[in-house]
Design an enzyme around this catalytic site. Structure first.
Site, PDB file in Angstrom:
ATOM      1  N   SER A  79       0.434  -1.183   0.595  1.00 30.45           N
ATOM      2  CA  SER A  79      -0.259   0.082  -0.060  1.00 30.45           C
ATOM      3  C   SER A  79       0.924   0.901   0.061  1.00 30.45           C
ATOM      4  O   SER A  79       0.166   2.347   0.109  1.00 30.45           O
ATOM      5  CB  SER A  79      -0.989   0.086   1.702  1.00 30.45           C
ATOM      6  OG  SER A  79      -0.524  -0.348   2.358  1.00 30.45           O
ATOM      7  N   ASP A 118       5.992  -6.933   2.641  1.00 30.86           N
ATOM      8  CA  ASP A 118       4.328  -7.027   1.705  1.00 30.86           C
ATOM      9  C   ASP A 118       6.075  -8.087   0.485  1.00 30.86           C
ATOM     10  O   ASP A 118       6.741  -7.332   0.166  1.00 30.86           O
ATOM     11  CB  ASP A 118       3.994  -6.289   1.143  1.00 30.86           C
ATOM     12  CG  ASP A 118       2.139  -6.578   0.631  1.00 30.86           C
ATOM     13  OD1 ASP A 118       2.507  -8.005   1.400  1.00 30.86           O
ATOM     14  OD2 ASP A 118       1.496  -5.815   0.620  1.00 30.86           O
ATOM     15  N   GLU A 178       0.155 -12.221  -1.920  1.00 36.52           N
ATOM     16  CA  GLU A 178      -1.228 -11.844  -2.194  1.00 36.52           C
ATOM     17  C   GLU A 178      -1.191 -13.748  -2.486  1.00 36.52           C
ATOM     18  O   GLU A 178      -1.035 -13.777  -3.819  1.00 36.52           O
ATOM     19  CB  GLU A 178      -2.080 -11.105  -3.220  1.00 36.52           C
ATOM     20  CG  GLU A 178      -1.356  -9.724  -2.104  1.00 36.52           C
ATOM     21  CD  GLU A 178      -2.483  -8.305  -2.941  1.00 36.52           C
ATOM     22  OE1 GLU A 178      -2.571  -8.998  -3.883  1.00 36.52           O
ATOM     23  OE2 GLU A 178      -2.333  -7.539  -2.666  1.00 36.52           O
ATOM     24  N   GLU A 232      -9.528 -10.514   3.177  1.00 29.17           N
ATOM     25  CA  GLU A 232      -9.817  -8.873   3.286  1.00 29.17           C
ATOM     26  C   GLU A 232     -11.347  -8.580   2.341  1.00 29.17           C
ATOM     27  O   GLU A 232     -11.636  -9.452   1.017  1.00 29.17           O
ATOM     28  CB  GLU A 232      -8.381  -7.644   2.162  1.00 29.17           C
ATOM     29  CG  GLU A 232      -8.493  -6.355   1.505  1.00 29.17           C
ATOM     30  CD  GLU A 232      -7.712  -5.883   1.101  1.00 29.17           C
ATOM     31  OE1 GLU A 232      -6.791  -6.028   1.500  1.00 29.17           O
ATOM     32  OE2 GLU A 232      -7.425  -4.752   0.431  1.00 29.17           O
TER      33      GLU A 232
HETATM   34  O1  KIV Z   1      -0.310  -3.917   1.515  1.00 33.28           O
HETATM   35  C1  KIV Z   1      -1.036  -3.558   2.771  1.00 33.28           C
HETATM   36  O2  KIV Z   1      -1.193  -2.177   2.699  1.00 33.28           O
HETATM   37  C2  KIV Z   1      -1.847  -4.659   2.778  1.00 33.28           C
HETATM   38  C3  KIV Z   1      -3.004  -4.453   4.520  1.00 33.28           C
HETATM   39  C4  KIV Z   1      -3.912  -3.821   4.136  1.00 33.28           C
HETATM   40  C5  KIV Z   1      -3.336  -5.730   4.139  1.00 33.28           C
HETATM   41  O3  KIV Z   1      -1.961  -5.666   2.453  1.00 33.28           O
END
Ligand code: KIV
Length: 266
Positions: free
Chosen positions: A46, A84, A116, A183
């Site tokens: 994000s 992530d 993901e 989500e």
């Molecule tokens: O990238 C992110 O912030 C996320 C969260 C919203 C779970 O994957």
């Protein structure tokens, strides 16, 4: 307090303790949320929306994620840090996925990675965790699939999709994921998934029955521009506070009342 570990996060579900995760992208914010006592800091992709001002997460690179994870690691003493894996860091081959995942551990101080998750990436989860890197899954709305999904839409509304999501959560657990983000799915489905697997579910837009909750920090403190998704609760209005403080500064500089005596050297 010691650094939160993956086994401790997994134990929390058994004890019925809620897991609290927030995102952070820099050392200063990481220090604040760490001092506040979160269990996990997610360096989310994000980053693309929140920090880089992009319309989606797709352009975020591994180098950028490694850099921001490094900053967050510097700021956080106690929280577990999960990084992530951005778009195209794990999609091409399992080997490349493992290599990219290892960069977060070797170069940035993360304790786990998130990816993901669809049926296509269960082997990837298995191979990454096999070499000792804990993996958090992510099902339901998957922002990296925004084009395929036709936008940021609630998932699992029809019976078939709901059944597929339940099976996918179980398969992610079997592949070795230690936790799973869920989500934007209906609350009842998230509750059923939570009951059906042993690893913690961490919900965002998935209702209160999940084993934990995650929010993007900029949304939580009211720094993101409106409109925000229905699932966000704004616990503060930092955007308004910053704007007002900046307006006061502008006005005092223009009037010549700042700096005053107290802010000047003799
Ligand atoms: O990238 C992110 O912030 C996320 C969260 C919203 C779970 O994957």
């Amino acid at each position: 307090m010691n650094k939160m570990t993956v086994p401790e996060i997994m134990e929390m579900k058994k004890r019925g303790d809620k897991v609290v995760m927030v995102t952070a992208y820099d050392a200063g914010t990481a220090r604040i949320v760490d001092d506040a006592g979160v269990d996990i800091i997610l360096v989310g992709d994000s980053l693309g929306n929140v920090i880089q001002g992009m319309p989606n997460t797709l352009s975020v690179t591994v180098d950028e994620m490694v850099y921001h994870t490094k900053l967050v690691s510097r700021g956080a003493q106690n929280a577990h840090i999960c990084a992530d894996m951005p778009f195209m860091s794990y999609q091409l081959s399992t080997q490349e996925a493992v290599k990219n995942a290892s960069r977060f551990i070797k170069e940035s101080g993360a304790g786990s990675v998130k990816l993901e998750t669809t049926e296509d990436f269960l082997d990837t989860i298995y191979e990454i965790q096999k070499i000792g890197i804990p993996v958090m899954g992510h099902i339901g709305l998957r922002p990296q699939d925004v084009h395929k999904m036709g936008g940021y839409k609630i998932q699992g509304r029809d019976k078939d999709d709901a059944q597929k999501l339940k099976e996918l959560a179980k398969k992610a657990e079997d592949a070795g994921a230690y936790a799973i983000v869920i989500e934007s799915i209906p609350r009842r489905l998230a509750a059923e998934i939570t009951d059906s697997i042993r690893i913690p579910t961490i919900g965002i837009g998935a209702g209160p029955e999940c084993d934990g909750q995650v929010l993007v920090i900029n949304d939580l403190v009211g720094l993101s521009p409106e409109p925000m998704p229905k699932f966000v609760k704004k616990y503060a209005n930092v955007r308004e506070t910053m704007e007002n403080a900046t307006k006061d500064f502008i006005s005092e500089v223009r009037q010549g009342t700042f700096p005053a005596e107290a802010h000047s050297y003799d």
